[in-house]
Every structure is written in structure tokens, then in C-alpha cells.
Write an enzyme that holds these catalytic residues in place. Structure first.
Site, PDB file in Angstrom:
ATOM      1  N   HIS A 114      -3.035 -29.895 -20.408  1.00 55.46           N
ATOM      2  CA  HIS A 114      -2.699 -28.585 -20.045  1.00 55.46           C
ATOM      3  C   HIS A 114      -3.339 -27.724 -19.079  1.00 55.46           C
ATOM      4  O   HIS A 114      -3.033 -26.989 -18.254  1.00 55.46           O
ATOM      5  CB  HIS A 114      -2.419 -27.649 -21.270  1.00 55.46           C
ATOM      6  CG  HIS A 114      -3.501 -27.116 -22.021  1.00 55.46           C
ATOM      7  ND1 HIS A 114      -4.219 -27.998 -22.471  1.00 55.46           N
ATOM      8  CD2 HIS A 114      -4.067 -25.991 -21.933  1.00 55.46           C
ATOM      9  CE1 HIS A 114      -5.430 -27.367 -23.173  1.00 55.46           C
ATOM     10  NE2 HIS A 114      -5.452 -26.082 -22.777  1.00 55.46           N
TER      11      HIS A 114
ATOM     12  N   LYS B  27      -7.524 -26.833 -13.765  1.00 52.40           N
ATOM     13  CA  LYS B  27      -8.835 -26.331 -13.665  1.00 52.40           C
ATOM     14  C   LYS B  27      -9.770 -27.041 -12.784  1.00 52.40           C
ATOM     15  O   LYS B  27     -10.766 -26.637 -12.202  1.00 52.40           O
ATOM     16  CB  LYS B  27      -9.188 -26.147 -14.817  1.00 52.40           C
ATOM     17  CG  LYS B  27      -8.410 -24.623 -15.621  1.00 52.40           C
ATOM     18  CD  LYS B  27      -9.077 -24.157 -17.029  1.00 52.40           C
ATOM     19  CE  LYS B  27      -8.563 -23.101 -17.295  1.00 52.40           C
ATOM     20  NZ  LYS B  27      -9.094 -22.751 -18.800  1.00 52.40           N
TER      21      LYS B  27
END
Length: 423
Positions: free
Chosen positions: A294, A298
Site C-alpha cells: 500500500h 513512497k
């Protein structure tokens, strides 16, 4: 009656008639060989009759004519054997010629007409038609003939037989019996020939059907082998791609010591919640994989922003908020991730519609994404971050209860809270 072969492709007819010609050729050759050796015994019998004075060369009699027929039968058998050797079939796939068809038909006609003539001559000796009976039945059983051909040959031989016995048989009672027996014989042998011919057709059709089914099964097996091979390649590629992407996820967490193990813990929380909600095994696997990845987006966030100890400014916050979309883009080329791309994109949506990146609200947010939102929040609260210490699970449950209906799906949040209270 219609031949069952008419219901099948033209190529079957050609193959069938070629098989018939081949079979008749070999059977006729074998029968000719048997008759040739039998004829030796016939000659010995004729010699015994000659020594006993039953016939003489210079006097025409029944035994003398019978001897002539034996000579003709022996010579014909020998000539036929020579011709069959000259035109022999050296292999199963050798092409059939007109000679092979002609020899088979010639042999059948000769045996039937010769046996008919021998029985006519027998009217002078024993008043029997045994030879005609044996010859007709042997050919009916030995050779396959088309119904129109067989009825023509048998009919002509019967006419010859009837004319002959009428001329030579003087006993009217015997003549009447031979008339009746001749008619019954012709009807029987033609029906026998017709039946065997159609049985051969049916056997041929069954054989071709089995061959066709075997080919289909073989082709199907080959397709399965090919599909299985491709499936193995796909699974191998899938494993490799999963390994690569999960390695990237691990590499991401190594950038920030405070979030190390975060994805694994979120996956465990999400899986636990999915099991409590009694989701299917497939949905449980999907939510677990999505939770593992998820935050993969990043990896594109600069370390200075990702590890900043203080509060992010507006510009930095906008960059940080882009990670769900970046994660979706990273995973979009992976076939195994297509089912949970919306989960990765929407795991930061809020139930009241104030989340990001698309501002979805309520039921618009994918159900599994709402599960991961809760699991993500629980681990974020209970984990130490650069800007605050870790909190207890009880504190996290209180925050979860406060956020019901605003940040979190109230039903799923309550199920999670109840599961911890029950425990």
C-alpha cells in the site's frame, strides 16, 4: 437401404474403397493358394477315378469334364498367384491400382462361375449342387463386394446354373429341388454378402471415428501441455515480479527506521480483520497483498520529506499525498496486482470524503481499501515515529472509535474494536 458411408466426408469413401480393394486382393491371393494345394488332391482323386475306368480321355463323360474343370481351376490359381506376386503390395501405404481391384473382382467371378459349372456337371454324376453352394458362400465370406456388384454376379451365375441343370438333369423331382435350393442359395449368399459389406462399412466408420477422437484428444493434450507450459512461465514471471515488487517494498522501509516492518504489520491487521468479516480466501489474499504494497509509492518520495522530523509544509505535504497514485502507477504493469490497484490508490480516502487522492466518500471507497485504512491507522498510532513516540493499542482503539463515520467506515471500525474487546 442407404449406405451409412454416405453420411461421412468424401475422403472417407475413397479410403474405404481402397481398404476394400486391398483386403480383397490379399484374401483372394490367400484363397488361391489354398485352392492350388487342394487341387493337388483333386488331381489324385481324378487319377484314381481314371484307374478305376470311370472316365477315358477319348470319351466325353462327367468325370472327364470334372477333370477338365480341375485343370482349369489349378491353372487359374497358379496364374492368379503369379499375377498377385507381380502386382504385390510391398507396404501398407503403397497406392492401390486398378490391377489390384481387377484381380480381386476377377477371382470372385471365376470361383462363383466355376463352382456353378461344376455343379451343373455334377448333375451327370451325383445330382448335387454342393460346389455351387460352397463357392458362393466362400466368396460371400471371403471378399467384400458392393451390393449392386454382388447381386449382379450372383444373379448371372444363378441364371447359368439354372439353364445348365435344366439341360442336363432329366429327373424332374431332383430338378425341382435344385431350382428351389438354387433360389434359396442366391438369396442367402447375397444377403450374407450385403450384411458383411455393411458391417465392414460400420467397422470402418467406427475406426475412423476412434482415430478422429484420438487425434482430437492428442491435439487437446498438446494444447493442455502448451497451456501448462505457458502457465508455468506465467507463474514463474509472476513469482519474479512479486519478488521484485516486495523487495522494493522492503527497500522502501529500509529508508526509514521508524516505519520498518510497517507494511507487514498492516498486512497482518488487515488479514485478521478480513477473517473476522468472513471474507473469501481470494479476498483475504488480495487484501494481504495490497496491504504489503500500500505504501510502495513512497519509494518515489525524497528521503528529506519522508524522514523529516517536524511537520511538513504545504509543498512537502502535497508531494507526500501523491504516494497512493505513484504506488498505483508502479504496480499497474504487474498482472498479479491488477485486482488491488484501486486499493493501493484509495487507502487514504476518508469516509466523509475529505481524504485523498480522489476525495471519495462512503461506499464509493473500495471495501478492501476501507479495511486497509483502519489497519494502516492502527499500526501508525502504535508505532514510534520521528515526530512522536508510540501509543498503546487501547489508545489506538479510542482514536478508531472517535474516527467512526468521519475517517473510518463505522461498521468495519466497530468490528475491529469489538474483536479486541472480546479478546
Amino acid at each position: 437401404m442407404t449406405s451409412p458411408l454416405r453420411k461421412h466426408p468424401e475422403k472417407y469413401k475413397d479410403e474405404f474403397y481402397e481398404e476394400i480393394v486391398r483386403s480383397n486382393f490379399f484374401r483372394s491371393r490367400n484363397l488361391a493358394l489354398v485352392l492350388f494345394f487342394l487341387n493337388i488332391f483333386f488331381f489324385l482323386s481324378d487319377l484314381l477315378n481314371y484307374k478305376e475306368g470311370l472316365w477315358h480321355i477319348d470319351v466325353i463323360s462327367g468325370y472327364m469334364v470334372l477333370f477338365c474343370f480341375h485343370v482349369i481351376l489349378g491353372v487359374f490359381s497358379l496364374v492368379f498367384l503369379i499375377l498377385s506376386w507381380v502386382h504385390r503390395l510391398k507396404s501398407e501405404d503403397q497406392k492401390i491400382t486398378r490391377w489390384h481391384a481387377f484381380l480381386g473382382t476377377l477371382f470372385s467371378c471365376f470361383i462363383i462361375f466355376t463352382s456353378s459349372c461344376i455343379s451343373i456337371n455334377d448333375q451327370l454324376l451325383h445330382s448335387q449342387i454342393t460346389a455351387f453352394i460352397l463357392g458362393s458362400i466362400i466368396i460371400a465370406v471371403n471378399n467384400y463386394m458392393k451390393p449392386i456388384m454382388s447381386i449382379t454376379i450372383y444373379a448371372v451365375s444363378w441364371i447359368v446354373f439354372m439353364v445348365g441343370i435344366t439341360l442336363l438333369q432329366s429327373n424332374l423331382d431332383v430338378l425341382k429341388g435344385n431350382y428351389l435350393n438354387g433360389i434359396l442359395l442366391i438369396v442367402f449368399v447375397w444377403f450374407l454378402s450385403y450384411t458383411l459389406y455393411n458391417m465392414k462399412i460400420q467397422d470402418f466408420i467406427n475406426q475412423k471415428t476412434i482415430e478422429q477422437k484420438n487425434r482430437e484428444v492428442e491435439e487437446y493434450n498438446n494444447e493442455l501441455i502448451e497451456i501448462n507450459y505457458r502457465l508455468k512461465e506465467s507463474l514463474q514471471a509472476l513469482d519474479e515480479s512479486q519478488n521484485v515488487i516486495f523487495t522494493l517494498a522492503s527497500a522502501l522501509e529500509s529508508k526509514d527506521t521508524y516505519t520498518r516492518g510497517h507494511s507487514e504489520r498492516v498486512a497482518n491487521y488487515a488479514l485478521q480483520l478480513a477473517q473476522i468479516l468472513e471474507l473469501s480466501i481470494n479476498e483475504q489474499q488480495t487484501v494481504w497483498r495490497a496491504a504489503q504494497l500500500h505504501d510502495i509509492g513512497k519509494i518515489g518520495i525524497p528521503d528529506a520529506i519522508l524522514n523529516k522530523p517536524g511537520k511538513l509544509n504545504n509543498y512537502e505535504w502535497e508531494i507526500m499525498r501523491s504516494h497512493p497514485e505513484m504506488g498505483e502507477n508502479i504496480c499497474s504493469t504487474l498482472s498479479f496486482a491488477k485486482d488491488f490497484l484501486p486499493i493501493i490508490r484509495h487507502h487514504h480516502e476518508r469516509f466523509d470524503g475529505t481524504g485523498y487522492p480522489d476525495g471519495l466518500r462512503g461506499e464509493e471507497i473500495p471495501f478492501l481499501a476501507r479495511i486497509i485504512t483502519i489497519a494502516d491507522a492502527i499500526d501508525a498510532i502504535t508505532s514510534q515515529r520521528s515526530y512522536r513516540p508510540s501509543r498503546t493499542i487501547d489508545y489506538a482503539l479510542e482514536e478508531l472509535a472517535k474516527g467512526k463515520g468521519s475517517q473510518f467506515d463505522p461498521t468495519i471500525a466497530q468490528v475491529f474494536i469489538d474483536s479486541f474487546n472480546y479478546a
